[in-house]
Design an enzyme around this catalytic site. Sequence first.
Site, PDB file in Angstrom:
ATOM      1  CD1 TRP A   1     -12.214  66.147 -59.683  1.00  0.00           C
ATOM      2  CD2 TRP A   1     -11.049  64.368 -59.175  1.00  0.00           C
ATOM      3  NE1 TRP A   1     -12.213  66.324 -58.562  1.00  0.00           N
ATOM      4  CE2 TRP A   1     -11.444  65.206 -57.988  1.00  0.00           C
ATOM      5  CE3 TRP A   1     -10.436  63.211 -58.930  1.00  0.00           C
ATOM      6  CZ2 TRP A   1     -11.041  64.812 -56.809  1.00  0.00           C
ATOM      7  CZ3 TRP A   1     -10.227  62.795 -57.486  1.00  0.00           C
ATOM      8  CH2 TRP A   1     -10.440  63.796 -56.457  1.00  0.00           C
TER       9      TRP A   1
ATOM     10  CG  ASN B   1     -13.512  53.444 -40.859  1.00  0.00           C
ATOM     11  OD1 ASN B   1     -13.998  53.976 -41.655  1.00  0.00           O
ATOM     12  ND2 ASN B   1     -12.334  53.465 -40.210  1.00  0.00           N
TER      13      ASN B   1
HETATM   14  P1  FAD Z   1     -17.747  50.791 -35.524  1.00  0.00           P
HETATM   15  O1  FAD Z   1     -15.905  50.949 -35.221  1.00  0.00           O
HETATM   16  O2  FAD Z   1     -18.238  49.771 -34.409  1.00  0.00           O
HETATM   17  O3  FAD Z   1     -18.114  52.261 -34.921  1.00  0.00           O
HETATM   18  C1  FAD Z   1     -19.398  52.621 -34.308  1.00  0.00           C
HETATM   19  C2  FAD Z   1     -20.210  53.502 -34.887  1.00  0.00           C
HETATM   20  O4  FAD Z   1     -19.455  54.952 -34.956  1.00  0.00           O
HETATM   21  C3  FAD Z   1     -20.507  53.341 -36.359  1.00  0.00           C
HETATM   22  O5  FAD Z   1     -21.585  52.478 -36.384  1.00  0.00           O
HETATM   23  C4  FAD Z   1     -20.820  54.844 -36.793  1.00  0.00           C
HETATM   24  O6  FAD Z   1     -22.207  54.987 -36.474  1.00  0.00           O
HETATM   25  C5  FAD Z   1     -19.906  55.614 -36.143  1.00  0.00           C
HETATM   26  N1  FAD Z   1     -18.439  55.836 -36.925  1.00  0.00           N
HETATM   27  C6  FAD Z   1     -17.518  54.993 -36.949  1.00  0.00           C
HETATM   28  N2  FAD Z   1     -16.410  55.308 -37.515  1.00  0.00           N
HETATM   29  C7  FAD Z   1     -17.000  56.512 -38.162  1.00  0.00           C
HETATM   30  C8  FAD Z   1     -16.289  57.507 -39.032  1.00  0.00           C
HETATM   31  N3  FAD Z   1     -15.179  57.503 -39.649  1.00  0.00           N
HETATM   32  N4  FAD Z   1     -17.296  58.541 -39.314  1.00  0.00           N
HETATM   33  C9  FAD Z   1     -18.304  58.669 -39.021  1.00  0.00           C
HETATM   34  N5  FAD Z   1     -18.996  57.702 -37.986  1.00  0.00           N
HETATM   35  C10 FAD Z   1     -18.271  56.835 -37.594  1.00  0.00           C
HETATM   36  N6  FAD Z   1     -20.474  55.352 -42.078  1.00  0.00           N
HETATM   37  C11 FAD Z   1     -21.834  55.090 -42.158  1.00  0.00           C
HETATM   38  O7  FAD Z   1     -22.442  54.877 -41.056  1.00  0.00           O
HETATM   39  N7  FAD Z   1     -22.484  55.398 -43.306  1.00  0.00           N
HETATM   40  C12 FAD Z   1     -21.947  55.533 -44.507  1.00  0.00           C
HETATM   41  O8  FAD Z   1     -22.366  56.132 -45.343  1.00  0.00           O
HETATM   42  C13 FAD Z   1     -20.382  55.581 -44.501  1.00  0.00           C
HETATM   43  N8  FAD Z   1     -19.717  56.009 -45.479  1.00  0.00           N
HETATM   44  C14 FAD Z   1     -18.335  55.998 -45.297  1.00  0.00           C
HETATM   45  C15 FAD Z   1     -17.284  56.148 -46.564  1.00  0.00           C
HETATM   46  C16 FAD Z   1     -16.111  56.096 -46.531  1.00  0.00           C
HETATM   47  C17 FAD Z   1     -15.413  56.218 -47.765  1.00  0.00           C
HETATM   48  C18 FAD Z   1     -15.542  56.210 -45.224  1.00  0.00           C
HETATM   49  C19 FAD Z   1     -14.070  55.925 -45.217  1.00  0.00           C
HETATM   50  C20 FAD Z   1     -16.135  55.774 -44.182  1.00  0.00           C
HETATM   51  C21 FAD Z   1     -17.593  55.818 -44.234  1.00  0.00           C
HETATM   52  N9  FAD Z   1     -18.407  55.439 -42.986  1.00  0.00           N
HETATM   53  C22 FAD Z   1     -19.733  55.647 -42.856  1.00  0.00           C
HETATM   54  C23 FAD Z   1     -17.878  55.616 -41.600  1.00  0.00           C
HETATM   55  C24 FAD Z   1     -17.505  54.174 -41.326  1.00  0.00           C
HETATM   56  O9  FAD Z   1     -16.742  53.260 -42.184  1.00  0.00           O
HETATM   57  C25 FAD Z   1     -18.690  53.217 -40.665  1.00  0.00           C
HETATM   58  O10 FAD Z   1     -19.343  53.925 -39.851  1.00  0.00           O
HETATM   59  C26 FAD Z   1     -18.186  52.019 -39.757  1.00  0.00           C
HETATM   60  O11 FAD Z   1     -17.215  51.384 -40.980  1.00  0.00           O
HETATM   61  C27 FAD Z   1     -19.447  51.226 -39.669  1.00  0.00           C
HETATM   62  O12 FAD Z   1     -18.966  50.001 -38.933  1.00  0.00           O
HETATM   63  P2  FAD Z   1     -19.304  49.630 -37.377  1.00  0.00           P
HETATM   64  O13 FAD Z   1     -20.515  50.052 -37.168  1.00  0.00           O
HETATM   65  O14 FAD Z   1     -18.849  48.281 -37.326  1.00  0.00           O
HETATM   66  O15 FAD Z   1     -18.107  50.827 -36.605  1.00  0.00           O
END
Ligand code: FAD
Length: 469
Positions: A306, A344
């Site tokens: 890094w 996401n």
């Molecule tokens: P939806 O698409 O509606 O998904 C439903 C639920 O599924 C979400 O509310 C979440 O609880 C879970 N979920 C969805 N995608 C993921 C995923 N890739 N990994 C784990 N759980 C998931 N999510 C967080 O909840 N908190 C964070 O701090 C977080 N940090 C992230 C950091 C990075 C770099 C990335 C790439 C992803 C991260 N995510 C995080 C996962 C994901 O982006 C979010 O959960 C999602 O965008 C939330 O929006 P939504 O509720 O509309 O998702």
Amino acid sequence: MNDLAIVWFRRDFRLADNPALDHACERHAQVLPVYIHDVEAEGDWAPGAASRWWLHHALIDLDLRLRERGSRLLIRAGAARELLTRLVAETGAAAVYWNRLYEPSLVARDRQIKQQLRDADVHAQSFRAAALFEPWELLKDDQQPYRVFTPFWKRMQRDWRAVSHCPEPRQLPPAPKGPASASVQDLGLLPDHDWPDTLAGHWTVGERAAKQRLGGFVECVADYDERRNRPDLNGTSRLSPDLHFGHLSPMQVVEALSPAGELPDGKGALAYVRELAWREFSMAMLFHEPRLSDEPLQPRFQAFPWRAADEYADDLARWQRGRTGVPLVDAGMRELWATGWMHNRVRMVVASWLTKNLLIPWQEGARWFWDTLVDADLANNTQGWQWTAGCGADAAPYFRVFNPELQAGKFDPEARYIQRWCPELAGLDHKALAKMDAHARRHCGYPSLQADLKRSRQRALDAFAEIRA
Ligand code: FAD
């Protein structure tokens, strides 16, 4: 025996499907709902600014809901270990109930507390309420935790059991009058600048608001698999803060999608449950590998070259402020700052830009997200960052560096998302955006490009070659 039970609320700010509360209400004549603000227990990962803002409102909402049913929330700040013992002594409570959390530092604390209470002849019992499966339930045949998502998801489908949830109590047993409570304001959760006003314009916090969000989403879940990657559409549920703070349980969400609590068979709903499975996978990974919030899962990444902190400080600040000169990245970072949330697909793109094109350690990005996301969740954030940086479980191969221009063309085809968050780029389509030279950028007040896409990609690949096994 004193027939009083303490229900220790942590991140389960709801009355419905709350097994600890349900259990207490069924068995005790008096129930004292308690929240203890125990920041020390979370170690280096005490809630960031956006989470504290959410927590402030979540506590107000919970207290209100309890009062509507003749109870109230008692709030204290300090070490839960000591404060719970003191409260038990103060009230003569016979039992303490809570719902389990799975972050390693909290697991260790809760284990100690359970033992301590039992040693003092207090009935201490915890429940599963934050996950569809306990992190130790879905293991490989050799009893080791899964490190790859697809087999984990297959296993979850195979072992699926219909979910159900416990009802919301109509009336709560009274709380004892005695013990004094701090106020939510005493906890000092709100920052002293005007950021909260911005967040408040985008979110209503609490159990009812979460149910409304869920209700709205269920109506369009059929299209979820088609729309979930499009930041320009309102295609995802935005339930992540509700799930993190426990305004909703994942069981309630599944039941709303599939009334008998079976694994849904519609394409959209099943794709959604698969995302919930990512949440369970991340939770289990961190539970089994506590070091992951700070260290890469793949040890060879410890030696990754890094850039040095003093060398990348300016680039990091530009990334944080949404001034990288890469439209999709800037749109995402500005959405995050304005709303405490980011789509996401865009999270992956901004994380890839930081770790690969800028060669800034993923931990820096994870920290910024931790402070600014209303859904900041240690397991999901760690997993998301490690996955994108290429050093985690199931990681995208390192050579797959996201190209932010191609991603924008594919997932924001009319550049609507970009224009919403970068208004200075209004009226420019992808062709025009790609052609912007230094003069055009200056003209519309848009920053110069922070790093050349091709050259920075090659630099990332060269850096990766240094640690390739
Ligand atoms: P939806 O698409 O509606 O998904 C439903 C639920 O599924 C979400 O509310 C979440 O609880 C879970 N979920 C969805 N995608 C993921 C995923 N890739 N990994 C784990 N759980 C998931 N999510 C967080 O909840 N908190 C964070 O701090 C977080 N940090 C992230 C950091 C990075 C770099 C990335 C790439 C992803 C991260 N995510 C995080 C996962 C994901 O982006 C979010 O959960 C999602 O965008 C939330 O929006 P939504 O509720 O509309 O998702």
